[in-house]
Design an enzyme around this catalytic site. Structure first.
Site, PDB file in Angstrom:
ATOM      1  N   LYS A  22      17.839 -10.910  16.542  1.00 57.76           N
ATOM      2  CA  LYS A  22      17.090 -11.964  17.254  1.00 57.76           C
ATOM      3  C   LYS A  22      16.464 -12.971  16.279  1.00 57.76           C
ATOM      4  CE  LYS A  22      12.661 -11.099  18.545  1.00 57.76           C
ATOM      5  NZ  LYS A  22      11.690 -12.122  18.169  1.00 57.76           N
ATOM      6  N   ASN A  23      15.789 -12.449  15.246  1.00 61.78           N
ATOM      7  CA  ASN A  23      15.040 -13.351  14.364  1.00 61.78           C
ATOM      8  C   ASN A  23      15.943 -14.162  13.438  1.00 61.78           C
ATOM      9  OD1 ASN A  23      12.735 -12.502  15.549  1.00 61.78           O
ATOM     10  ND2 ASN A  23      11.951 -11.330  13.801  1.00 61.78           N
ATOM     11  N   CYS A 116      -1.512 -14.784  19.456  1.00 63.69           N
ATOM     12  CA  CYS A 116      -0.725 -13.818  20.212  1.00 63.69           C
ATOM     13  C   CYS A 116      -1.261 -12.428  19.916  1.00 63.69           C
ATOM     14  CB  CYS A 116       0.763 -13.934  19.902  1.00 63.69           C
ATOM     15  SG  CYS A 116       1.148 -13.390  18.264  1.00 63.69           S
ATOM     16  N   ARG A 121      -2.002 -16.781  14.523  1.00 67.42           N
ATOM     17  CA  ARG A 121      -0.777 -17.143  13.813  1.00 67.42           C
ATOM     18  C   ARG A 121      -0.710 -18.665  13.716  1.00 67.42           C
ATOM     19  NH1 ARG A 121       3.988 -13.574  16.330  1.00 67.42           N
ATOM     20  NH2 ARG A 121       5.172 -14.344  14.553  1.00 67.42           N
ATOM     21  N   ASP A 304       7.237  -5.728  10.864  1.00 63.30           N
ATOM     22  CA  ASP A 304       7.863  -5.459  12.168  1.00 63.30           C
ATOM     23  C   ASP A 304       8.294  -4.001  12.337  1.00 63.30           C
ATOM     24  OD1 ASP A 304       7.450  -8.029  12.925  1.00 63.30           O
ATOM     25  OD2 ASP A 304       9.522  -8.694  12.779  1.00 63.30           O
ATOM     26  N   ARG A 396      12.203  -8.598  25.198  1.00 63.85           N
ATOM     27  CA  ARG A 396      12.263  -9.845  24.424  1.00 63.85           C
ATOM     28  C   ARG A 396      13.146  -9.658  23.196  1.00 63.85           C
ATOM     29  NH1 ARG A 396       6.780 -11.804  22.471  1.00 63.85           N
ATOM     30  NH2 ARG A 396       8.297 -13.065  21.361  1.00 63.85           N
TER      31      ARG A 396
HETATM   32  C1  UD1 Z   1       8.447 -14.025  11.559  1.00 65.08           C
HETATM   33  C2  UD1 Z   1       9.058 -13.073  12.571  1.00 65.08           C
HETATM   34  C3  UD1 Z   1       8.101 -11.941  12.888  1.00 65.08           C
HETATM   35  C4  UD1 Z   1       7.638 -11.244  11.605  1.00 65.08           C
HETATM   36  C5  UD1 Z   1       7.106 -12.259  10.606  1.00 65.08           C
HETATM   37  C6  UD1 Z   1       6.786 -11.650   9.258  1.00 65.08           C
HETATM   38  C7  UD1 Z   1      10.502 -14.505  13.873  1.00 65.08           C
HETATM   39  C8  UD1 Z   1      10.779 -15.192  15.154  1.00 65.08           C
HETATM   40  N1  UD1 Z   1       9.363 -13.820  13.767  1.00 65.08           N
HETATM   41  O1  UD1 Z   1       7.292 -14.610  12.173  1.00 65.08           O
HETATM   42  O2  UD1 Z   1       8.773 -11.013  13.740  1.00 65.08           O
HETATM   43  O3  UD1 Z   1       6.629 -10.325  11.921  1.00 65.08           O
HETATM   44  O4  UD1 Z   1       8.076 -13.305  10.375  1.00 65.08           O
HETATM   45  O5  UD1 Z   1       7.901 -11.036   8.714  1.00 65.08           O
HETATM   46  O6  UD1 Z   1      11.318 -14.512  12.972  1.00 65.08           O
HETATM   47  N2  UD1 Z   1       1.026 -18.130   8.330  1.00 65.08           N
HETATM   48  C9  UD1 Z   1       0.062 -19.071   8.099  1.00 65.08           C
HETATM   49  N3  UD1 Z   1       0.354 -20.389   8.371  1.00 65.08           N
HETATM   50  C10 UD1 Z   1       1.578 -20.764   8.846  1.00 65.08           C
HETATM   51  C11 UD1 Z   1       2.568 -19.778   9.065  1.00 65.08           C
HETATM   52  C12 UD1 Z   1       2.257 -18.467   8.795  1.00 65.08           C
HETATM   53  O7  UD1 Z   1      -1.055 -18.765   7.668  1.00 65.08           O
HETATM   54  O8  UD1 Z   1       1.793 -21.971   9.057  1.00 65.08           O
HETATM   55  C13 UD1 Z   1       0.709 -16.705   8.041  1.00 65.08           C
HETATM   56  C14 UD1 Z   1       0.824 -15.797   9.270  1.00 65.08           C
HETATM   57  O9  UD1 Z   1      -0.367 -15.827  10.036  1.00 65.08           O
HETATM   58  C15 UD1 Z   1       1.091 -14.456   8.622  1.00 65.08           C
HETATM   59  C16 UD1 Z   1       1.964 -14.817   7.407  1.00 65.08           C
HETATM   60  O10 UD1 Z   1       1.713 -16.202   7.168  1.00 65.08           O
HETATM   61  O11 UD1 Z   1      -0.103 -13.888   8.178  1.00 65.08           O
HETATM   62  C17 UD1 Z   1       3.438 -14.596   7.595  1.00 65.08           C
HETATM   63  O12 UD1 Z   1       3.858 -15.204   8.803  1.00 65.08           O
HETATM   64  P1  UD1 Z   1       5.329 -15.793   8.991  1.00 65.08           P
HETATM   65  O13 UD1 Z   1       6.210 -15.232   7.931  1.00 65.08           O
HETATM   66  O14 UD1 Z   1       5.246 -17.263   9.123  1.00 65.08           O
HETATM   67  O15 UD1 Z   1       5.737 -15.187  10.395  1.00 65.08           O
HETATM   68  P2  UD1 Z   1       6.617 -15.875  11.515  1.00 65.08           P
HETATM   69  O16 UD1 Z   1       7.647 -16.739  10.907  1.00 65.08           O
HETATM   70  O17 UD1 Z   1       5.717 -16.450  12.556  1.00 65.08           O
END
Ligand code: UD1
Length: 417
Positions: A22-23, A116, A121, A304, A396
């Protein structure tokens, strides 16, 4: 709302297959917006999140067909660069359309994703990177408005490793004028597979497998056909199911190289693992050994799989510590596991798990996607009956999980409600 009714079933055995990730599929669906014409994705499972993304792409003007195992996306007529609140609030990954729309159409309006169940996030890293590429960004009435005639290559230093921000920035930078360099980029396999997809479309991205990526902007990208990578989190969930079982389980069609941190921890817990090509057989230990887990960006232990591994530690012969450095508040499953007679105490975002001999069935509630998978695993090892409600979370991201687990001997059925 559907529920799972699960009876104690620890004697699993046989083969279980892994579906497409999915991701990895969500970002390449968004990437299809970059190349006018019809792209085809294969090895696509039936998942609610992919349906939500398909819906969003249709709203934007793409033609999407989502069939058995495939998806075709024709983005020739993409003309409406807006991701509405009702879709973004359902699924945060909708933010992935921001970079491609901005790069191709010069404008994008995407609802601000809220928090969420796994904690706050933010999307600040996505927005800062797009600004560095020359986009003008305004936040108005809960929407991100981004504008840029043509993005310009730039050096971008991510303060934190972010899968989403790395991918969104890559998808914007492919059409930027000149060269962009991304420092402290995420190295998750889903980032890698998005780079492969974009390069196949004609992008020029180098540095794969490292935290520094270089993007040479191009003028055109072309639609392609591509196979999606297997889901490492689904594979990991099944490996943990095998570790909780009393006989060996073979997880088929995965990429063991994406699972090294989990494999190491399963071995530390006493499992014997045999890797043969794309298949991993897990032989469960007689007594599960306690292990400490610290989740980290890839290649560290994945957040995850934190909830699912916690279930294994609930039955370990001793005390384990689990800390999630990626999403520090991601412990909603703890209260539910304690309802199943686990012994877990939380102190400052660290879970201390005292292994018990046996969990006991109860009614529990799924709170997010991976926590739901953990509750299913816990239900399979708990004495008596466990009812997991709100399983729309699990639909999901897991393709027919109850059918797959029943195939290796789990007593799990869906009750429609
Ligand atoms: C993706 C995955 C999710 C997984 C996560 C970490 C998808 C759809 N989802 O989520 O399943 O748990 O990677 O492996 O692929 N952060 C910030 N600012 C930002 C973006 C992120 O502070 O603009 C922080 C987040 O709060 C978190 C960390 O960075 O603490 C990592 O998040 P991120 O790698 O961005 O996760 P997602 O891409 O949302």
């Amino acid at each position: 709302m559907d529920k799972f009714i699960i009876e104690s079933s620890r004697n699993l055995s046989g083969d279980i297959n892994v579906s497409g990730a999915k991701n990895a599929i969500l970002p390449v669906m968004a990437a299809c917006l970059l190349a006018p014409g019809k792209s085809i994705l294969r090895n696509v499972p039936g998942l609610i999140d992919l349906k939500t993304m398909a819906h969003l792409l249709r709203v934007i003007g793409a033609r999407v067909e989502y069939g058995d195992g495939f998806m075709s996306i024709d983005s020739k007529d993409v003309c409406y660069p807006e991701a509405p609140y009702e879709l973004v609030s359902k699924m945060r990954a909708s933010i992935y359309v921001l970079g491609p729309l901005l790069a191709r159409l010069g404008t994008a309006k995407v609802s601000f994703p809220g928090g969420c169940a796994i904690g706050t996030r933010p999307v600040d890293l996505h927005l800062k990177a797009l600004e560095a590429l020359g986009a003008k960004i305004d936040i108005e009435q809960g929407y991100i408005n981004a504008q840029a005639k043509r993005l310009k290559g730039a050096d971008i230093h991510f303060e934190k490793s972010s899968v989403g921000a790395t991918i969104n920035t890559l998808m914007a930078a492919v059409y930027a004028k000149g060269t962009s360099r991304l420092f402290n980029a995420a190295m998750e396999p889903e980032v890698d597979s998005t780079i492969d997809f974009l390069n196949k479309m004609g992008a020029k991205i180098t540095g794969q497998g490292s935290t520094t990526l270089t993007v040479q902007g191009v003028d055109d990208l072309f639609p392609i056909q591509s196979d999606m990578i297997p889901d490492r989190i689904e594979a990991g969930t099944f490996l943990i199911a095998g570790a909780l079982s009393t006989s060996p389980v073979r997880v088929c069609g995965c990429k063991p190289e994406h699972l090294t941190a989990l494999i190491e921890k399963l071995r530390e817990a006493g499992c014997e693992l045999q890797i043969e090509g794309a298949n991993i057989t897990v032989n469960p230990p007689k007594k599960i050994k306690p292990c400490n887990i610290l989740t980290l960006p890839h290649p560290g232990f994945p957040t995850d799989l934190q909830a699912q591994f916690t279930v294994l530690m609930c039955l370990a012969n001793g005390v384990s510590l689990v800390e999630d450095t990626v999403f520090p508040d991601r412990f909603m499953h703890v209260a539910e596991l304690n309802r199943l007679q686990a012994d877990i105490k939380m102190e400052r975002n660290i879970a201390t798990i005292k292994g018990v001999n046996q969990l006991g069935g109860a009614e529990v509630m799924a709170t997010d996607l991976r926590a739901s998978a953990a509750l299913v695993l816990a239900g399979m090892v708990a004495e008596g009956t466990t009812v997991v409600s709100r399983i729309y979370h699990i639909d999901r991201g897991y393709d027919r999980i109850e059918e797959k687990l029943s195939g290796i001997g789990a007593k799990i059925r869906r009750e429609q409600g």
